[in-house]
Design an enzyme around this catalytic site. Structure first.
Site, mmCIF file in Angstrom:
data_model
loop_
_atom_site.group_PDB
_atom_site.id
_atom_site.type_symbol
_atom_site.label_atom_id
_atom_site.label_comp_id
_atom_site.label_asym_id
_atom_site.label_seq_id
_atom_site.Cartn_x
_atom_site.Cartn_y
_atom_site.Cartn_z
ATOM 1 C CG LEU A 38 -1.681 1.261 1.617
ATOM 2 C CD1 LEU A 38 -3.007 0.892 2.291
ATOM 3 C CD2 LEU A 38 -0.878 2.177 2.551
ATOM 4 C CG ASN A 39 1.998 3.774 -3.005
ATOM 5 O OD1 ASN A 39 1.655 2.720 -3.547
ATOM 6 N ND2 ASN A 39 2.140 4.894 -3.679
ATOM 7 C CG ASP A 40 0.852 8.081 -2.927
ATOM 8 O OD1 ASP A 40 1.774 7.610 -2.248
ATOM 9 O OD2 ASP A 40 1.032 8.834 -3.897
ATOM 10 C CD GLN A 56 -1.375 4.661 -6.437
ATOM 11 O OE1 GLN A 56 -0.402 4.380 -7.105
ATOM 12 N NE2 GLN A 56 -2.573 4.826 -6.957
ATOM 13 C CE1 TYR A 99 2.114 4.178 -11.109
ATOM 14 C CE2 TYR A 99 3.356 6.208 -11.070
ATOM 15 C CZ TYR A 99 3.324 4.835 -11.146
ATOM 16 O OH TYR A 99 4.493 4.120 -11.259
ATOM 17 C CB SER A 100 -1.719 9.492 -6.508
ATOM 18 O OG SER A 100 -1.066 8.544 -5.708
ATOM 19 N NE ARG A 168 4.591 11.396 -9.645
ATOM 20 C CZ ARG A 168 5.795 11.531 -10.191
ATOM 21 N NH1 ARG A 168 5.919 11.597 -11.506
ATOM 22 N NH2 ARG A 168 6.881 11.610 -9.432
ATOM 23 C CG ASP A 169 0.478 12.604 -7.752
ATOM 24 O OD1 ASP A 169 0.277 11.524 -8.324
ATOM 25 O OD2 ASP A 169 1.549 12.882 -7.181
ATOM 26 C CD GLU A 222 5.879 11.949 -5.991
ATOM 27 O OE1 GLU A 222 5.754 11.211 -6.973
ATOM 28 O OE2 GLU A 222 6.207 11.542 -4.863
#
Length: 472
Positions: A38-40, A56, A99-100, A168-169, A222
């Site tokens: 797991l991340n963001d 994520q 992605y995020s 991104r993001d 980010e």
């Protein structure tokens, strides 16, 4: 459903079924992946009364891999129910990872904006200026569970020409009749900034502003975020590439905020960058406004590209968790953080002491120390994690800093403080979040204690210890 989507779905469900969830270090009140990585935090929102937390997710490898979005829902931000994977990397514009991104709620519909990542493999690429695509994607849902067809809104050809391919993001909000989107960016001169886009229909976007500091500040911003509390305008960013001075003794990447003077949509000035969290494990926070008006923030209790320390859960097939949800509020003009108030419904008072407390056998708890006299404070968690104020600094440090020990390689983090008035410690099985002076400063860390014990010394202060009822 495409054949690729179907295969990814079956493989993910198989991996999740094989995970027994019995690891000693799995948390009780923090969101974790069912299995894998797991991340963001992504798409945080409250929709039709229900809280949603997407994340994520790489279910096949606890050390990362191709990214998709996992999904949890809750009615109180404490008890979460896993809803599976709503977004897979199954289109040409997101084939290397979903992605995020963020959620935007309007007219009974949830709109998710995210970055579709593509990494090419048929050439000699640096993956900064060549060899990748960062596409801004939209997908929506009427119930928050089932999502429609993905739509590509922008790609690198739509972003300013002086940028690298690192854009991104997205974070989206509405003000009056206009929609706004922030994107994090890296220029070809290796300068971080945020792009502000504007739209009238949520689909077609034009560049409205480029938000940056007067002097170069890191090479990449980010997970940009923007929100307002009263008269405070806050731009949050996770900054990569800060070096020298104080940054040499901090994390590899930072997560913090600027106070914005003026209008972010036009002429504005960014104030001093201030960290959200001074601990070891905190990155990529995202906020949302709850239906009662509160600004809630959740971060990833982890750190990318970190060689300094690790997590002992990798050997059990999973890694990382989220921070406990925090309310962002302003005190004396300064943004502060505190655990969401819903936590109190899970707390049971066990003890009150004056000046000193030692208590064992409660792995999930909240300890509150108030009325600290002469800045005198020390707490030791799990016999290894030390929290103390001395010589004008608050420190979080580990006695044993070996990667096989309780710290898993973590050493020392600190912040300069003129005074220490109160401390709140929120501890779970393998994490601790420490709030100083009503959340003016916060320290978060993962750690791996073999013994659930805390020893607090604060002469003259009141110490309150509460057990937190949580699912096992």
């Amino acid at each position: 459903m495409t054949a690729l989507t179907g295969d990814l779905k079956r493989l993910t469900e198989t991996a999740e079924k094989l995970a027994d969830g019995k690891d000693f270090f799995r948390q009780r009140i923090h969101l974790m992946p069912p299995v894998g990585w797991l991340n963001d935090p992504n798409g945080l929102c409250q929709f039709q009364g229900v809280y949603h937390a997407f994340f994520q997710y790489s279910p096949f490898d606890p050390e990362g891999g191709v990214k998709m979005w996992g999904h949890y829902t809750s009615h109180n931000m404490i008890d979460w129910e896993y809803q599976g994977v709503p977004l897979y990397p199954d289109q040409p514009f997101d084939c290397s990872g979903v992605y995020s991104g963020a959620a935007f709620i309007e007219d009974g519909e949830m709109f998710l904006y995210y970055t579709g990542n593509v990494k090419l493999e048929d050439g000699d690429y640096d993956y900064i200026n060549t060899g990748r695509q960062a596409n801004t994607i939209l997908v929506s849902s009427k119930d928050g569970i089932h999502f429609g067809r993905k739509m590509k809104l922008m790609d690198n050809g739509d972003y300013p020409s002086d940028l690298t391919l690192h854009v991104r993001d997205p974070k989206v909000w509405k003000k009056k009749d206009n929609y706004y989107m922030l994107l994090g960016a890296r220029t070809k001169r290796d300068e971080g900034q945020a792009l502000l886009y504007q739209s009238r229909d949520r689909i077609h976007w034009v560049l409205a502003n480029r938000v940056k500091t007067e002097e170069s500040f890191g090479y990449m911003w980010e997970c940009p975020d923007y929100f307002e509390i009263g008269d405070r305008k806050i731009l949050s960013a996770s900054v990569q590439g800060l070096t020298g001075g104080q940054w040499e003794e901090r994390n590899v990447y930072q997560s913090g905020y600027f106070l914005v003077e003026g209008e972010i949509t036009g002429n504005c000035h960014l104030g001093e960058y201030r960290l959200w969290d001074y601990g070891f494990d905190y990155y990529a926070p995202q906020s949302f406004q709850a239906e009662d008006g509160r600004i809630i923030q959740i971060g990833w209790m982890g750190m990318p590209d970190c060689q300094e320390y690790t997590n002992r859960t990798i050997e059990n097939g999973w890694q990382h968790c989220f921070t406990f949800p925090r309310e962002i509020y302003v005190k004396d003009g300064i943004p502060c953080q505190r655990p969401v108030r819903e936590l109190e419904e899970k707390c049971r008072l066990l003890r009150k002491d004056q000046g000193h407390m030692e208590i064992e056998g409660y792995p999930v708890y909240q300890a509150e120390i108030s009325g600290i006299c002469n800045n005198r404070f020390q707490a030791v968690l799990g016999e290894e994690l030390v929290l103390e104020y001395r010589d004008g600094q608050f420190e979080m440090w580990f006695k044993n800093q070996e990667k096989t020990g309780v710290s898993a390689g973590r050493g020392r983090r600190w912040v300069d403080m003129e005074r220490l008035e109160n401390v709140k410690i929120l501890a779970d099985i393998s994490s601790a979040e420490v709030f100083l002076n009503d959340g003016e400063y916060v320290f978060s860390t993962r750690y791996y204690p073999e013994k659930a014990v805390i020893h607090i010394k604060a002469p003259g202060a009141e110490i309150v210890f509460k057990e937190i009822a949580a699912k096992k």
